[in-house]
Design a protein around this motif. Structure first.
Motif, PDB file in Angstrom:
ATOM      1  N   CYS A 146       0.917  -1.277   0.082  1.00 13.72           N
ATOM      2  CA  CYS A 146       0.146   0.080  -0.053  1.00 13.72           C
ATOM      3  C   CYS A 146       0.702   1.293  -0.011  1.00 13.72           C
ATOM      4  O   CYS A 146       0.292   2.302   0.013  1.00 13.72           O
ATOM      5  CB  CYS A 146      -1.064  -0.011   1.259  1.00 13.72           C
ATOM      6  SG  CYS A 146      -2.222  -1.271   1.024  1.00 13.72           S
ATOM      7  N   GLY A 147       2.340   1.100  -0.107  1.00 11.63           N
ATOM      8  CA  GLY A 147       3.161   2.335  -0.220  1.00 11.63           C
ATOM      9  C   GLY A 147       3.059   3.000   1.199  1.00 11.63           C
ATOM     10  O   GLY A 147       3.605   4.003   1.255  1.00 11.63           O
ATOM     11  N   GLU A 148       3.161   2.365   2.197  1.00  6.69           N
ATOM     12  CA  GLU A 148       3.140   2.693   3.646  1.00  6.69           C
ATOM     13  C   GLU A 148       4.067   1.768   4.455  1.00  6.69           C
ATOM     14  O   GLU A 148       4.568   0.585   3.982  1.00  6.69           O
ATOM     15  CB  GLU A 148       1.621   2.846   4.418  1.00  6.69           C
ATOM     16  CG  GLU A 148       0.794   3.574   3.589  1.00  6.69           C
ATOM     17  CD  GLU A 148      -0.525   3.494   4.215  1.00  6.69           C
ATOM     18  OE1 GLU A 148      -0.938   2.760   5.012  1.00  6.69           O
ATOM     19  OE2 GLU A 148      -1.316   4.395   3.757  1.00  6.69           O
ATOM     20  N   CYS A 149       4.467   2.179   5.650  1.00  9.12           N
ATOM     21  CA  CYS A 149       5.267   1.456   6.409  1.00  9.12           C
ATOM     22  C   CYS A 149       4.384   0.572   7.188  1.00  9.12           C
ATOM     23  O   CYS A 149       3.129   0.512   7.418  1.00  9.12           O
ATOM     24  CB  CYS A 149       6.028   2.392   7.604  1.00  9.12           C
ATOM     25  SG  CYS A 149       7.122   3.514   6.683  1.00  9.12           S
ATOM     26  N   GLY A 150       5.226  -0.566   7.883  1.00 12.86           N
ATOM     27  CA  GLY A 150       4.395  -1.513   8.462  1.00 12.86           C
ATOM     28  C   GLY A 150       3.914  -2.703   7.787  1.00 12.86           C
ATOM     29  O   GLY A 150       4.104  -2.861   6.493  1.00 12.86           O
ATOM     30  N   VAL A 151       3.120  -3.554   8.556  1.00 14.45           N
ATOM     31  CA  VAL A 151       2.261  -4.780   7.832  1.00 14.45           C
ATOM     32  C   VAL A 151       1.346  -4.239   6.994  1.00 14.45           C
ATOM     33  O   VAL A 151       0.677  -3.028   7.164  1.00 14.45           O
ATOM     34  CB  VAL A 151       1.798  -5.717   8.776  1.00 14.45           C
ATOM     35  CG1 VAL A 151       3.022  -6.344   9.732  1.00 14.45           C
ATOM     36  CG2 VAL A 151       0.800  -5.004   9.684  1.00 14.45           C
ATOM     37  N   VAL A 152       0.752  -4.819   5.905  1.00 11.00           N
ATOM     38  CA  VAL A 152      -0.372  -4.676   5.086  1.00 11.00           C
ATOM     39  C   VAL A 152      -1.553  -4.756   6.070  1.00 11.00           C
ATOM     40  O   VAL A 152      -1.511  -5.441   6.737  1.00 11.00           O
ATOM     41  CB  VAL A 152      -0.268  -5.471   3.633  1.00 11.00           C
ATOM     42  CG1 VAL A 152      -1.425  -5.352   3.025  1.00 11.00           C
ATOM     43  CG2 VAL A 152       0.966  -5.482   3.151  1.00 11.00           C
ATOM     44  N   PRO A 153      -2.197  -3.583   5.939  1.00  5.20           N
ATOM     45  CA  PRO A 153      -3.533  -3.495   6.748  1.00  5.20           C
ATOM     46  C   PRO A 153      -4.468  -4.583   6.222  1.00  5.20           C
ATOM     47  O   PRO A 153      -4.433  -5.438   5.111  1.00  5.20           O
ATOM     48  CB  PRO A 153      -4.227  -2.232   6.254  1.00  5.20           C
ATOM     49  CG  PRO A 153      -3.209  -1.406   5.585  1.00  5.20           C
ATOM     50  CD  PRO A 153      -2.208  -2.376   5.172  1.00  5.20           C
ATOM     51  N   TYR A 154      -5.154  -5.057   7.239  1.00  3.15           N
ATOM     52  CA  TYR A 154      -6.154  -6.194   6.975  1.00  3.15           C
ATOM     53  C   TYR A 154      -7.224  -5.628   6.326  1.00  3.15           C
ATOM     54  O   TYR A 154      -7.765  -4.659   6.106  1.00  3.15           O
ATOM     55  CB  TYR A 154      -6.782  -6.848   8.346  1.00  3.15           C
ATOM     56  CG  TYR A 154      -5.756  -7.503   9.271  1.00  3.15           C
ATOM     57  CD1 TYR A 154      -5.616  -8.724   9.092  1.00  3.15           C
ATOM     58  CD2 TYR A 154      -5.498  -6.599  10.597  1.00  3.15           C
ATOM     59  CE1 TYR A 154      -4.499  -9.284  10.047  1.00  3.15           C
ATOM     60  CE2 TYR A 154      -4.412  -7.294  11.270  1.00  3.15           C
ATOM     61  CZ  TYR A 154      -4.058  -8.477  11.035  1.00  3.15           C
ATOM     62  OH  TYR A 154      -3.332  -9.252  12.013  1.00  3.15           O
ATOM     63  N   GLU A 155      -7.807  -6.690   5.473  1.00  3.60           N
ATOM     64  CA  GLU A 155      -8.960  -6.314   4.699  1.00  3.60           C
ATOM     65  C   GLU A 155     -10.416  -6.358   5.691  1.00  3.60           C
ATOM     66  O   GLU A 155     -10.519  -7.095   6.267  1.00  3.60           O
ATOM     67  CB  GLU A 155      -9.089  -7.080   3.389  1.00  3.60           C
ATOM     68  CG  GLU A 155     -10.333  -7.041   2.510  1.00  3.60           C
ATOM     69  CD  GLU A 155      -9.579  -5.808   1.352  1.00  3.60           C
ATOM     70  OE1 GLU A 155     -10.564  -5.324   0.533  1.00  3.60           O
ATOM     71  OE2 GLU A 155      -8.417  -5.528   1.483  1.00  3.60           O
ATOM     72  N   VAL A 156     -11.079  -5.178   5.409  1.00  7.09           N
ATOM     73  CA  VAL A 156     -12.169  -5.091   6.107  1.00  7.09           C
ATOM     74  C   VAL A 156     -13.267  -4.683   5.279  1.00  7.09           C
ATOM     75  O   VAL A 156     -13.126  -4.310   4.119  1.00  7.09           O
ATOM     76  CB  VAL A 156     -12.236  -3.821   7.062  1.00  7.09           C
ATOM     77  CG1 VAL A 156     -11.266  -4.244   8.262  1.00  7.09           C
ATOM     78  CG2 VAL A 156     -11.822  -2.734   6.490  1.00  7.09           C
ATOM     79  N   CYS A 157     -14.648  -5.076   5.553  1.00  5.69           N
ATOM     80  CA  CYS A 157     -15.793  -4.729   4.707  1.00  5.69           C
ATOM     81  C   CYS A 157     -16.210  -3.444   4.640  1.00  5.69           C
ATOM     82  O   CYS A 157     -17.245  -2.973   5.435  1.00  5.69           O
ATOM     83  CB  CYS A 157     -17.058  -5.810   5.511  1.00  5.69           C
ATOM     84  SG  CYS A 157     -18.355  -6.004   4.469  1.00  5.69           S
ATOM     85  N   ASP A 158     -15.868  -2.687   3.822  1.00  8.57           N
ATOM     86  CA  ASP A 158     -15.961  -1.384   3.663  1.00  8.57           C
ATOM     87  C   ASP A 158     -16.051  -0.907   2.057  1.00  8.57           C
ATOM     88  O   ASP A 158     -15.844   0.192   1.724  1.00  8.57           O
ATOM     89  CB  ASP A 158     -15.090  -0.388   4.126  1.00  8.57           C
ATOM     90  CG  ASP A 158     -13.575  -0.903   3.866  1.00  8.57           C
ATOM     91  OD1 ASP A 158     -13.232  -1.702   2.994  1.00  8.57           O
ATOM     92  OD2 ASP A 158     -12.553   0.083   4.621  1.00  8.57           O
ATOM     93  N   ASN A 159     -15.847  -1.922   1.034  1.00  8.44           N
ATOM     94  CA  ASN A 159     -15.982  -1.758  -0.212  1.00  8.44           C
ATOM     95  C   ASN A 159     -14.648  -0.870  -0.880  1.00  8.44           C
ATOM     96  O   ASN A 159     -14.492  -0.131  -1.687  1.00  8.44           O
ATOM     97  CB  ASN A 159     -16.991  -0.975  -0.741  1.00  8.44           C
ATOM     98  CG  ASN A 159     -17.288  -1.156  -2.312  1.00  8.44           C
ATOM     99  OD1 ASN A 159     -17.003  -1.975  -3.034  1.00  8.44           O
ATOM    100  ND2 ASN A 159     -17.809   0.004  -3.082  1.00  8.44           N
TER     101      ASN A 159
END
Length: 646
Positions: A146-159
């Motif tokens: 995602c072009g950010e630091c840290g782990v990839v964010p979790y997918e959440v239900c928000d389209n």
């Protein structure tokens, strides 16, 4: 003519050599003995152009003539490569052994050039939105998808494509339930749909609890197939009062042309036993379930039923500070008690869900797997100095409550150490083993009701002179001033947050707010005197009459860590005051603070003006003193975020 410099710094005018020529020839014509040379010829060294203090030439002079005459002038020769009085010459660009750009310093060491080590602020690239390796690129090779630091964010239900893999809400499934049971549902375009849990339906004659209300075929007169006759069907509904029972299909007429479903009854109704008395409404005890029914036949309904719960986003439970809570069953519903003690459906008690942002507290507050957004915590000593006088009660409550809230999600890894100084306080003498009722005050081993807080604060006018309450609370009484002075207490030297918060809590519950000599300037002096540069001498100081400290002045110091940042946070609703002789002046403290580069002072007060010389030193700050724990917590977290996070 060009000037010459003697080695002692004197300047001589250069003499025209042609003028010396005849004199030199005359001297050369004389008979010059070795003894004359030894006695009269003297060599002197002079700095010569370009007067850089690194070139010299030798001039031999005959000092036995009047005036002295020049015998010979040597060549201008290099004495040093550089000026020994200018130690640091310049800095040049270089590269470290690891290939990072930096600078090395050229020194003039005893007249010769020496190059120091190549030093660089650059280091191996880490993900912090900075160019650590100084190659002109930021976080190269470190950013996630995602072009950010840290782990990839979790997918959440928000389209939204949270994990940046080009897909929206993919592979998201979560448990769901209805009154009829449990199932699963999937996320589509930001909405949870297609729950597979059984759905309630209109009750029909089928020996099934269609509407999932715990009753089967209720309010229906049902025929049943003849082939069901004699088959026992499990049930748990009235008139059965508890446990598991049975119903069956029976014939109305001998030809069994008409049938009906019997009421739910105990097994013994259908399978009698000569050795037991049958109780038709008492079923077989079964494990208790959350259904507003006495399943285990103990005359209690839904008792001792507890379950874990969590309402935060999927994938955050057990990450960082996030943790599940607990619910209990009440009348067939899962929930918990609110702050008023009332049961609320679906409330999850004790759960911790993600915070809106990750504050600097050595914990992962937003539960994304990254502690403090990848920042560390600098070792920091934090000293609280709190005005403990009677007018500060609400503000002390706010400070204490804010710190207790902070402790609920603060991870103490040892980087931070906490200290506490409070004052002024009075110790109740002669009452060490007395326990008085709430609202009473001890004096000479007796308990007395001294009335309201206003009366205690204004004891000199509120109580009859000589009365026990007068002796305890009047600031000018012989008891208060001589036997029981107002004290400055070093309540906690630097220690863990747990020790600090317990000490503050104990002080709040044990030390009455009945004083008025706010010696907070003296508290700052005593906190700093052993770390200022130079160390501040307090041997000539003494407390004014009616004031003292624990420990005494000569033993009053804190164990600041040399390698730690240092914060002093003062809370007072009064102007700065001193009760030492000689007094402690704000300007004096400002100068002391300036000598400790890694120290920052902060002041919470009602008026910023009188304290400005304190909090303006070393880039400190001022905050309004308010009896509001939420505002207090926000301000304290801001101070920590500015000073503690790397």
């Amino acid at each position: 003519m060009d000037p010459h410099l003697g080695l002692d710094g004197d300047v001589f005018e250069e003499i025209d050599i042609q003028q010396w020529g005849s004199d030199v020839e005359e001297i050369q014509q004389d008979i010059i003995t070795q003894e004359y040379i030894n006695d009269c010829y003297q060599s002197q060294f002079f700095f010569c152009p370009p007067l850089s203090a690194v070139w010299q030439q030798e001039i031999v002079m005959d000092i036995c003539t009047e005036p002295a005459t020049v015998i010979s002038i040597g060549e201008c020769e290099e004495l040093f490569e550089c000026d020994p009085t200018n130690y640091v010459v310049k800095q040049i660009e270089c590269f470290t052994e690891d290939g990072y750009p930096g600078f090395s310093t050229i020194y003039c060491n005893k007249g010769f050039f020496v190059e120091g080590d190549c030093e660089s602020d650059c280091f191996e690239e880490i993900c912090d939105y900075l160019d650590n390796d100084c190659d002109g690129l930021v976080d190269e090779g470190q950013l996630n998808a995602c072009g950010e630091c840290g782990v990839v964010p979790y997918e959440v239900c928000d389209n939204i494509d949270n994990n940046c893999n080009g897909l929206l809400d993919e592979d998201l499934i979560q448990p769901c339930s209805t009154v009829c049971g449990n199932g699963y549902e999937v996320c589509v375009a930001g909405d949870w749909i297609s729950c597979t849990a059984p759905q309630p339906s209109e009750e029909v004659c089928d020996a099934v609890d269609n509407d999932c209300d715990g009753l089967t075929d209720e309010d229906l007169f049902c025929n049943c197939p003849a082939e069901w006759v004699g088959i026992l069907i499990e049930c748990a509904s009235p008139p059965l009062t508890c446990g598991k029972g049975y119903k069956t299909c029976e014939c109305v007429d001998p030809a069994c042309e008409e049938t009906y479903i019997t009421d739910c009854a105990a097994l013994c109704v259908y399978v009698p036993s000569d050795s037991e008395t049958c109780e038709p409404t008492l079923g077989i005890p079964i494990p208790e379930e959350c259904n507003n029914y006495d399943d285990d036949c103990d005359d209690l309904t839904d008792e001792d039923l507890y379950a874990n719960c969590y309402t935060g986003p999927e994938g955050t439970e057990g990450v960082g500070i996030c943790q599940s809570g607990e619910q209990y069953c009440d009348a067939g519903d899962w929930g918990a008690d609110d702050v008023a003690g009332d049961f609320q459906n679906d409330l999850c008690d004790g759960e911790i869900t993600p915070k809106d942002e990750d504050i600097c507290n050595n914990a992962d507050d937003n539960c994304d797997g990254i502690v403090d957004q990848g920042q560390g915590m600098d070792p920091t000593d934090i000293l609280f100095i709190i005005d403990w006088s009677g007018s500060m009660e609400d503000e002390i409550d706010a400070v204490t409550e804010a710190l207790f809230i902070f402790s609920s999600y603060f991870a103490d890894e040892g980087a931070l150490q906490w200290g506490l100084i409070i004052g002024p306080v009075k110790e109740q003498l002669g009452c060490a083993y007395m326990t008085c009722q709430v609202g009473e005050t001890c004096y000479q081993d007796e308990c007395y009701d001294c009335g309201t807080l206003w009366e205690m604060v204004n004891g000199c006018v509120a109580y009859p002179e000589g009365s026990p309450c007068y002796e305890v609370f009047c600031k000018t009484s012989e008891y208060a001033m001589t036997n029981n002075p107002e004290r400055l207490l070093l309540t906690a030297d630097f220690s863990s947050f747990e020790v600090f918060i317990n000490t503050l809590s104990n002080a709040k519950s044990m030390l009455a707010l009945n004083t008025g000599k706010e010696m907070l300037l003296d508290a700052i002096l005593l906190a700093l005197h052993n770390i200022t540069n130079p160390v501040s001498d307090i041997d000539d100081r003494q407390w004014q009459f009616g004031v003292d400290s624990t420990p005494d002045l000569q033993s009053f110091y804190l164990n600041w860590r040399e390698d730690a940042e240092k914060l002093i946070i003062v809370f007072s609703d009064e102007e700065p005051q001193s009760f030492l002789t000689p007094i402690t002046a704000p300007g004096q403290l400002s100068h002391m603070i300036d000598t400790v580069p890694d120290l920052k002072p902060y002041v919470f007060s009602t008026d910023p003006g009188p304290w400005s010389s304190i909090y303006n030193s070393n880039g400190g700050g001022w905050y309004s003193l308010l009896p509001d724990s939420g505002t207090m917590l926000s301000n304290l977290l801001e101070i920590l975020d500015e000073n503690v996070c790397e």
